[in-house]
Design a protein around this motif. Sequence first.
Motif, short mmCIF file in Angstrom:
data_model
loop_
_atom_site.label_atom_id
_atom_site.label_comp_id
_atom_site.label_asym_id
_atom_site.label_seq_id
_atom_site.Cartn_x
_atom_site.Cartn_y
_atom_site.Cartn_z
N ASP A 11 0.83 -1.21 0.00
CA ASP A 11 0.00 0.00 0.00
C ASP A 11 0.86 1.26 0.00
OD1 ASP A 11 -2.81 -1.21 2.00
OD2 ASP A 11 -2.40 -1.28 -0.14
N LYS A 12 1.93 1.24 0.80
CA LYS A 12 2.80 2.41 0.88
C LYS A 12 3.43 2.70 -0.48
CE LYS A 12 2.77 3.72 5.30
NZ LYS A 12 1.59 2.99 5.73
N ARG A 13 3.88 1.64 -1.17
CA ARG A 13 4.52 1.83 -2.46
C ARG A 13 3.52 2.32 -3.50
NH1 ARG A 13 7.08 -3.27 -3.44
NH2 ARG A 13 7.76 -2.91 -1.31
N ARG A 14 2.31 1.80 -3.44
CA ARG A 14 1.28 2.25 -4.39
C ARG A 14 0.93 3.70 -4.12
NH1 ARG A 14 -3.51 -1.09 -3.31
NH2 ARG A 14 -4.41 -0.07 -5.12
N ARG A 15 0.83 4.07 -2.83
CA ARG A 15 0.53 5.46 -2.49
C ARG A 15 1.65 6.38 -2.93
NH1 ARG A 15 -1.67 6.73 3.54
NH2 ARG A 15 -1.49 4.48 3.72
N LEU A 16 2.90 5.92 -2.78
CA LEU A 16 4.05 6.72 -3.18
C LEU A 16 4.03 6.96 -4.70
CD1 LEU A 16 6.79 8.07 -2.69
CD2 LEU A 16 7.84 5.81 -2.82
N LEU A 17 3.79 5.91 -5.46
CA LEU A 17 3.74 6.06 -6.92
C LEU A 17 2.60 6.98 -7.32
CD1 LEU A 17 4.77 5.38 -9.70
CD2 LEU A 17 3.35 3.32 -9.67
N ALA A 18 1.45 6.85 -6.66
CA ALA A 18 0.32 7.72 -6.98
C ALA A 18 0.66 9.18 -6.69
CB ALA A 18 -0.90 7.29 -6.17
N ALA A 19 1.31 9.42 -5.56
CA ALA A 19 1.67 10.79 -5.21
C ALA A 19 2.63 11.39 -6.24
CB ALA A 19 2.31 10.82 -3.82
N LEU A 20 3.61 10.62 -6.67
CA LEU A 20 4.56 11.11 -7.66
C LEU A 20 3.90 11.29 -9.02
CD1 LEU A 20 7.60 8.86 -6.68
CD2 LEU A 20 7.45 11.33 -6.36
N ALA A 21 3.03 10.35 -9.39
CA ALA A 21 2.40 10.41 -10.71
C ALA A 21 1.43 11.58 -10.82
CB ALA A 21 1.67 9.10 -11.00
N LEU A 22 0.72 11.87 -9.76
CA LEU A 22 -0.25 12.96 -9.81
C LEU A 22 0.43 14.33 -9.80
CD1 LEU A 22 -3.09 11.57 -7.55
CD2 LEU A 22 -2.98 11.66 -10.03
N ASP A 23 1.72 14.34 -9.46
CA ASP A 23 2.51 15.56 -9.57
C ASP A 23 3.69 15.30 -10.50
OD1 ASP A 23 1.53 17.82 -7.86
OD2 ASP A 23 1.50 16.21 -6.37
N VAL A 24 3.44 14.63 -11.61
CA VAL A 24 4.51 14.21 -12.51
C VAL A 24 5.36 15.41 -12.94
CG1 VAL A 24 3.04 14.40 -14.57
CG2 VAL A 24 5.02 12.89 -14.60
N GLY A 25 6.69 15.22 -12.87
CA GLY A 25 7.62 16.27 -13.25
C GLY A 25 7.94 17.25 -12.15
N ARG A 26 7.18 17.23 -11.08
CA ARG A 26 7.38 18.21 -9.99
C ARG A 26 8.12 17.54 -8.83
NH1 ARG A 26 2.67 19.96 -5.84
NH2 ARG A 26 3.95 21.12 -4.37
N PRO A 27 9.24 18.14 -8.36
CA PRO A 27 9.95 17.57 -7.21
C PRO A 27 9.10 17.68 -5.94
CG PRO A 27 11.34 19.12 -8.42
CD PRO A 27 9.94 19.31 -8.92
N LEU A 28 8.98 16.60 -5.21
CA LEU A 28 8.21 16.56 -3.97
C LEU A 28 9.17 16.27 -2.82
CD1 LEU A 28 5.09 14.46 -5.07
CD2 LEU A 28 5.40 16.94 -5.12
N SER A 29 9.09 17.05 -1.77
CA SER A 29 10.02 16.90 -0.65
C SER A 29 9.74 15.60 0.09
CB SER A 29 9.88 18.07 0.31
OG SER A 29 8.63 18.01 0.99
N HIS A 30 10.79 15.13 0.79
CA HIS A 30 10.63 13.93 1.60
C HIS A 30 9.52 14.11 2.63
CE1 HIS A 30 15.11 12.73 0.75
NE2 HIS A 30 14.34 12.66 -0.32
N GLN A 31 9.44 15.31 3.22
CA GLN A 31 8.44 15.55 4.25
C GLN A 31 7.03 15.47 3.67
OE1 GLN A 31 9.07 15.87 7.55
NE2 GLN A 31 6.84 15.73 7.76
N LEU A 32 6.84 16.08 2.51
CA LEU A 32 5.51 16.05 1.88
C LEU A 32 5.10 14.62 1.56
CD1 LEU A 32 3.06 17.44 0.62
CD2 LEU A 32 4.38 17.69 -1.49
N LEU A 33 6.04 13.84 1.01
CA LEU A 33 5.73 12.45 0.69
C LEU A 33 5.44 11.65 1.95
CD1 LEU A 33 8.38 11.81 -2.10
CD2 LEU A 33 5.90 11.91 -2.40
N ALA A 34 6.23 11.91 2.99
CA ALA A 34 6.00 11.18 4.25
C ALA A 34 4.62 11.49 4.80
CB ALA A 34 7.08 11.55 5.26
#
Length: 1020
Positions: A11-34
């Motif tokens: 679930d964590k990995r799927r959520r991580l990929l979703a978070a990155l994909a929905l902001d594709v191309g945009r750098p997301l901080s470790h804190q925001l992803l956490a």
Amino acid sequence: MNGELSAIRSDKRRRLLAALALDVGRPLSHQLLANRLWDEEPPPSAVASIYSHVSRLKGQLRKAATDEGLGRSRDTPTIESRSHTYALHADRQLIDWWRFVDLSRHARQLAENGEDIQARTVLGRAEEIWRGEPLAGLPGSWAQSTRATMADQRLATTLLRIEIDLRLGRYGETVPELTALREERPTDERVAAHLLVALHGAGRQAEALTVYPTVARRLRADLGTGPGEALVRLHERMLAGGPLTEPAGRAGATPRPSPAPRAGGPASAPAGRRLIGRRTDLRRLLGSPEEAVEQGGVVTVSAILGMAGVGKTTLALHAAHLMRGRFPEGYVHLNLGAHAVNQSPLAPQAVATSLLRRLGVPATTIPLDSEELFALCAEVLATRRAVVVLDDAAGAAQLRPLLPPVPAALILVTSRRRLAEIPGSRPVFLDLLPVDDAVALFTSVVGRERADDRSRIVEIVDRCGLLPLAIEIAASRFKARPSWTLGHLALRLSRKTGRLGEMRHDTESVARAFEMSYRSLPAEQQEAFRLLGAHPGPDIGLHAAAALLGRSVDETDHLLEALLHCHLVQENSPERYQLHDLLRDYALALTRDEGAGEEGGAALRRLLGFTLRAADQADRLLYPRRSRLPLPEFRQLPGMETLLYDLDLDSHESAREWLDTEQAALTALVPHARATGHPEAAAWLAHVLAGRLDAQAYWSEAHDMHQAAAAHWRSAANDRCEARALIDLGATLANASRYPAAFEALDRGLTLARREQDPDATAEALSILGRVLWHRGALPRSLALQEEALRIRRDHGDLWNTARCLANLGIVQRSLGNHGMALAAYEGALPLARRFQDRTFEMRILNNIGDLHLAAGNLSAARSGFERVLQFPEGAISTFDLAVVKINLAATLRIPEELDRSLALHRQALTVFRSVSAVKHEADALNGLGHALRSAGHPADARDQHAIALELARSAGTAHEEAAALYGLGRAEAALGAQAEAVEHLSSSISLSDRLGAADQAALARKAMADIRAIECPDG
């Protein structure tokens, strides 16, 4: 990606990929992803955890990109890390959400420019992307809020599409959907406004009049407010009888050409082969009845894909015939010529022109300009309820320009290539026929009169590889030869070479069909296909394929992907590739006919070099203390170190997984290497695999390998290597309960080891010989050999093998009745096993200690020990060793109270022992089963089990089990009242046990004899 489910289980990995994909191309901080992954409450280890998840995602994204046909190009999605951020870099069109958003925006622009029809088409493409709930199954507040945002966007897109439908006058069609939306969103004024217009336009005035007051009441009740100005004005215009929508095609918009005139097309389809079976494929092809019949037609292109001869055209024509009544406005069957003889595939312009003409469009009105031609073709297919079969497509590029996003026609495409690039297509991958359908196909061709032997027909269709074309050709040839019998045809098809030559009739042949696929390949893909045919195993992994082809992993990945795309190889599990049997025959024939023998020989040498190094590396990880020879330095092949490094064999688990996966390929490679002139490599590979083959009870395969290896080393006058091969052979024969042959091999191996002054091989031979003598009942000799082996191990400071010798000594002492000495030996071995973290060895010692408790009558302690062993983690102990423990555990159960469990344990163990021909253990299990049945009051059944055990024990020369079987027979006969037979069997058991020095078994038989005597002479 692109609508395909990813194999991401975390679930964590799927959520991580979703978070990155929905902001594709945009750098997301470790804190925001956490925060997104742990709902604003990340643990202290969050950053490290994210790093681990990202590492795994990179590999999975690379695999997903390969499956989507992107390979390892710049289009491959990647995750980049920069200054405490992660960013997904990918083409937005690879992400369903962004494709949906982009299409929705484009449609809105078209609608604003007055191009409603084009906008409606684009919206149809957008809605095809939406399948089920977004981020389905992902927990957490971030996923929940994101889902809500996505749902709002979808609603806006849906309402835009409905708004366009209303402008186009499709009032009645929108009412059901709007009614459902109102139930879901009773206070949404946009939904209410569209529903009001739809009902009014459909002539349902009474219902339209209720919309406004209903939503007004709900707004006041739920929100404490009234309707907005726009809805109020719309309601007033309806009451005043004014127009509620603008007409289709707003002022200023450029009208499109009217659709081409309708025509019925050809009256009938070309003659095709009879369809046998394929019901599931037909359902997948046509979808549900609702999908096929609903007004507006089928909304997908169906692509029938598969290898040459699998029956794609037959299925397409059959489906077309079934659907002609539902799509009455035309029929076209067009061969696109991807594999036509001496002919190039049709260009997209030629395909579009042919389609239009066959659908009745006058030739004078068909545009010459490509863009106009494709636009007209797409428009005709978008509005005409016709059946179109596009046969033998060369690829998506041949079709994509002329297909509409939302066709009204039923479009069936067949191809030997994968057509993933066609948007909205429904792929149907045709597999080989099931055996029953294959038999039915053969019978339908030859007639029931000559199809009178099902077993022969099963053999024939199996030789045809269950491939429909091959079956039909073989059947047609048989039908044309009245003198042939089924046995004769089966014999002709059984020839190792020339099987493809038998699959020809008139102008048809299987080889010709394969040739068309092969000749369409570039030279490097042709070479790869030929070399893959030289691999002897049932399948091949990516790294082994790279060695075989002499290329890097990346290059091999691309080549395999290309062959997979053409259905010349299959991928039945990730990165495991195989050729259909007939395609393998064809590849081998190409190698032979094109004079590429040296090419194949070099490929096999590369494969053997890689396999030996990889197997050696895996063996040393799994069995680091195994008695064995070091692998010699073979000539270093180019790229081998890189290939082995990329294989990533660096842990016990990775080694076990690799050997498990490659097992069938490895056991096939050894005899193939021997048969093709590489006996030394085959002998070394047998030695490298000896530990794994023994641990997993592959004794039949191991026997052949080690016997051939010993013969090779003998012919090469290499005593040191021959000694090792004989020791490996003797161990295998002993495990298979073939003790006389094991003794002979080990005795010669011991002689050679002493001559070569090889202390490790000498001790190993002594230890295994001692085991063989123990099985044969020669306990004093067995004890002497085990003690000599122990001295050698101790003299050389070999602690692990010292522990093994102590364990073996304990077994012999237990059989001699020296329980204290046996326990001391086991207790000396157990700490060493634990020190070396050898769970299998530890389990065996614990099992033997439990057996000591069992012999002493301490059933509770024995049972506790056996139950503890069975709780070891899955995979820590082999299936065979677990079966041994189950037999011992069954002996501790209370009978008759626990008879069912006892019987289940015995039967589970017997299944394992019989699968590997472990006769000694099978006899032991049958004796235990007989004991349980007799104790439960079933002496006749018990006698049967002991009788079978006696026969097995005598056939294998296992004296312990023979004595136990005689004892069991005596007890069973006594319970049945056959006193004379009981005395005879017990007397034999006592005599044999005394000869063996098996004091415990002798004592049991004497007590049973005394009980019988007491019954015969109650007063004595």
